[in-house]
Design an enzyme around this catalytic site. Sequence first.
Site, PDB file in Angstrom:
ATOM      1  N   TYR A  55      45.691  34.892  45.562  1.00  0.00           N
ATOM      2  CA  TYR A  55      45.915  35.409  46.933  1.00  0.00           C
ATOM      3  C   TYR A  55      47.293  35.017  47.445  1.00  0.00           C
ATOM      4  CZ  TYR A  55      41.227  37.193  46.905  1.00  0.00           C
ATOM      5  OH  TYR A  55      40.107  37.924  46.572  1.00  0.00           O
ATOM      6  N   ARG A  58      49.462  37.737  46.235  1.00  0.00           N
ATOM      7  CA  ARG A  58      49.297  38.999  46.980  1.00  0.00           C
ATOM      8  C   ARG A  58      49.942  38.882  48.363  1.00  0.00           C
ATOM      9  NH1 ARG A  58      43.219  40.854  46.844  1.00  0.00           N
ATOM     10  NH2 ARG A  58      44.126  42.697  47.832  1.00  0.00           N
ATOM     11  N   ASN A  89      41.270  47.409  53.207  1.00  0.00           N
ATOM     12  CA  ASN A  89      42.486  46.689  52.832  1.00  0.00           C
ATOM     13  C   ASN A  89      42.560  45.356  53.563  1.00  0.00           C
ATOM     14  OD1 ASN A  89      43.058  48.987  51.397  1.00  0.00           O
ATOM     15  ND2 ASN A  89      44.456  49.823  52.935  1.00  0.00           N
ATOM     16  N   ASP A  91      45.593  43.846  53.767  1.00  0.00           N
ATOM     17  CA  ASP A  91      46.965  43.709  54.297  1.00  0.00           C
ATOM     18  C   ASP A  91      46.948  44.031  55.797  1.00  0.00           C
ATOM     19  OD1 ASP A  91      47.428  46.826  52.658  1.00  0.00           O
ATOM     20  OD2 ASP A  91      47.444  46.596  54.843  1.00  0.00           O
ATOM     21  N   HIS A 106      36.738  44.004  54.386  1.00  0.00           N
ATOM     22  CA  HIS A 106      36.820  43.068  53.250  1.00  0.00           C
ATOM     23  C   HIS A 106      37.688  41.858  53.551  1.00  0.00           C
ATOM     24  CE1 HIS A 106      35.657  46.643  50.460  1.00  0.00           C
ATOM     25  NE2 HIS A 106      34.642  46.184  51.168  1.00  0.00           N
ATOM     26  N   THR A 173      40.899  55.835  49.106  1.00  0.00           N
ATOM     27  CA  THR A 173      39.871  54.964  48.537  1.00  0.00           C
ATOM     28  C   THR A 173      39.087  55.707  47.469  1.00  0.00           C
ATOM     29  OG1 THR A 173      37.852  53.683  48.956  1.00  0.00           O
ATOM     30  CG2 THR A 173      38.311  55.515  50.474  1.00  0.00           C
TER      31      THR A 173
END
Length: 228
Positions: A55, A58, A89, A91, A106, A173
């Site tokens: 992570y 990312r 997402n 982000d 998520h 998606t």
Amino acid sequence: MSRRKLVVLSGAGISAESGIPTFRDADGLWEGHDVMEVASPQGWQRNPQLVLDFYNQRRKVARKVEPNRGHSILAELEEEFEVVIITQNVDDLHEKAGSSQVIHLHGELFKSRSTVDPSLIYDVEGWELNWGDTCEKGSQLRPHIVWFGEMVPMMEVAAVHAQQADIFIVVGTSLVVYPAAGLLDYVSSSVPKYIVDPNMPSVQSRPNLHLIEKIGSEGLQEVLERLF
Ligand code: APR
């Protein structure tokens, strides 16, 4: 007269044009990483450092990229509609583009959470979350991400928004991860449903379904033109 409600379900594909790799495309994110090692409670128990590193990597990428035209179109639609973005997402590009109602099914990459009290959620300063970073109760912090096999706490709220939608847009998606992929089934059959994806996922046919086989920015521009 209250404004019509436009609800969006977005996935990794809307961030592809910003330079964030998707999960299942050829050069997807999971390649090189066994998803159960880096995005599951078992993986966290087995090797928390590997998970933290995954992570951190990312976050390092995500903090440097900007929203693209697709994100901006969705933000601009707030001038005409009540817009609710339900995103898979993690982000923050929808927020960066100016969307004001964003539900992260998520989780969120730039947040961390206590491992002893899940109500304790913190912003990740910079891009690193490391072993030894603890919550105010002294327990290790974990990524504020919904891992495979974990509950999706915002799903009920998202389903109600989908039921209330006057217009529903799915963008970027593959619709393979549940329960998120099931949101489309909450949308009333009389409501126009647009799916924007250059490699159209398989979707059960239903009334008022419009498939737009284009990348996010171009497909959302086409939806915009059909709405006005
Ligand atoms: N514009 C729009 N869509 C695109 C683009 C683009 N430029 N490029 C790729 N896509 C589409 C792909 O065709 C695919 O249908 O985006 C979709 C990406 O699918 P996935 O990689 O499976 O991403 P997503 O559906 O968001 O994954 C869902 O799975 O891995 C878990 O928790 C993770 O939230 C993620 C969930």
